[in-house]
Design a protein around this motif. Structure first.
Motif, mmCIF file in Angstrom:
data_model
loop_
_atom_site.group_PDB
_atom_site.id
_atom_site.type_symbol
_atom_site.label_atom_id
_atom_site.label_comp_id
_atom_site.label_asym_id
_atom_site.label_seq_id
_atom_site.Cartn_x
_atom_site.Cartn_y
_atom_site.Cartn_z
ATOM 1 N N LEU A 266 -4.589 6.802 7.704
ATOM 2 C CA LEU A 266 -5.899 6.452 7.143
ATOM 3 C C LEU A 266 -5.906 5.014 6.626
ATOM 4 C CD1 LEU A 266 -6.825 9.751 5.248
ATOM 5 C CD2 LEU A 266 -7.926 8.823 7.302
ATOM 6 N N ALA A 267 -4.833 4.624 5.932
ATOM 7 C CA ALA A 267 -4.732 3.258 5.413
ATOM 8 C C ALA A 267 -4.697 2.245 6.549
ATOM 9 C CB ALA A 267 -3.490 3.114 4.531
ATOM 10 N N ASP B 153 -1.997 9.986 5.196
ATOM 11 C CA ASP B 153 -2.542 8.920 4.351
ATOM 12 C C ASP B 153 -2.194 7.540 4.908
ATOM 13 O OD1 ASP B 153 -3.667 10.786 2.629
ATOM 14 O OD2 ASP B 153 -2.020 10.673 1.183
ATOM 15 N N THR C 131 0.877 -1.158 0.000
ATOM 16 C CA THR C 131 0.000 0.000 0.000
ATOM 17 C C THR C 131 0.919 1.214 0.000
ATOM 18 O OG1 THR C 131 -1.665 -1.181 1.287
ATOM 19 C CG2 THR C 131 -1.839 1.226 1.227
ATOM 20 N N GLU D 8 -5.831 2.632 9.654
ATOM 21 C CA GLU D 8 -7.110 2.621 10.364
ATOM 22 C C GLU D 8 -8.195 1.868 9.600
ATOM 23 O OE1 GLU D 8 -7.654 6.814 10.825
ATOM 24 O OE2 GLU D 8 -6.383 6.910 12.609
ATOM 25 N N SER D 9 -8.116 1.886 8.278
ATOM 26 C CA SER D 9 -9.138 1.206 7.482
ATOM 27 C C SER D 9 -8.814 -0.266 7.234
ATOM 28 C CB SER D 9 -9.349 1.932 6.149
ATOM 29 O OG SER D 9 -8.186 1.837 5.346
ATOM 30 N N SER D 10 -7.644 -0.701 7.639
ATOM 31 C CA SER D 10 -7.237 -2.090 7.470
ATOM 32 C C SER D 10 -7.868 -2.962 8.554
ATOM 33 C CB SER D 10 -5.719 -2.204 7.534
ATOM 34 O OG SER D 10 -5.308 -3.538 7.441
ATOM 35 N N GLU D 11 -8.302 -4.153 8.167
ATOM 36 C CA GLU D 11 -8.908 -5.076 9.124
ATOM 37 C C GLU D 11 -7.895 -5.662 10.098
ATOM 38 O OE1 GLU D 11 -11.269 -8.066 7.243
ATOM 39 O OE2 GLU D 11 -12.361 -6.608 6.035
#
Length: 137
Positions: free
Chosen positions: A44-45, A41, A34, A47-50
């Protein structure tokens, strides 16, 4: 054997260096990348990752916060497993970054000079295998 399925978050504020590092990793079988240009950024990446990223590979000299501060925030929030910092600064500056990481208890595998030299990067990534215990998918 070096595990190639590491989930890597690559943070580099210079677009050319970001692309070059991504290509370098792809050429050696690392495709779960990523790439982002800023710490904002990157957060954000993450935090949005499982699940936490296996590796945060980041530039020390980011415009919004230092790479080490990003690693510390991500570590405190459980968003990464390990990290590698890279920088165009002199070796004594990299040694100082590594010392600060140790003092702060951060999961830093090491510090590398830019431009990245593939054998040095792969040596550090090989060290990550001895720390993660996860099986290849």
């Amino acid at each position: 054997m070096l595990k190639k399925n590491l989930r890597i978050l690559l943070v580099e504020d210079h677009p050319f260096q970001l692309i070059a590092t991504e290509i370098l990793l792809n050429q050696h079988g690392f495709y779960r990348l990523t790439p982002v240009l800023t710490a904002k950024d990157a957060l954000l990446a993450m935090e949005s990752s499982e699940m936490p990223y296996d590796l945060l590979l980041c530039d020390q000299g980011l415009p919004d916060i230092s790479g080490l501060d990003l690693i510390e925030e991500a570590t405190q929030r459980g968003l990464i497993i390990q990290a590698v910092v890279f920088s165009g600064k002199a070796q004594h500056d990299l040694d100082e970054v590594a010392r600060h990481a140790t003092e702060r208890g951060l999961p830093l595998l090491g510090c590398l000079s830019k431009p990245l030299f593939a054998p040095d990067l792969y040596r550090l990534l090989s060290c990550s295998e001895s720390h993660d215990g996860a099986d290849d998918e």
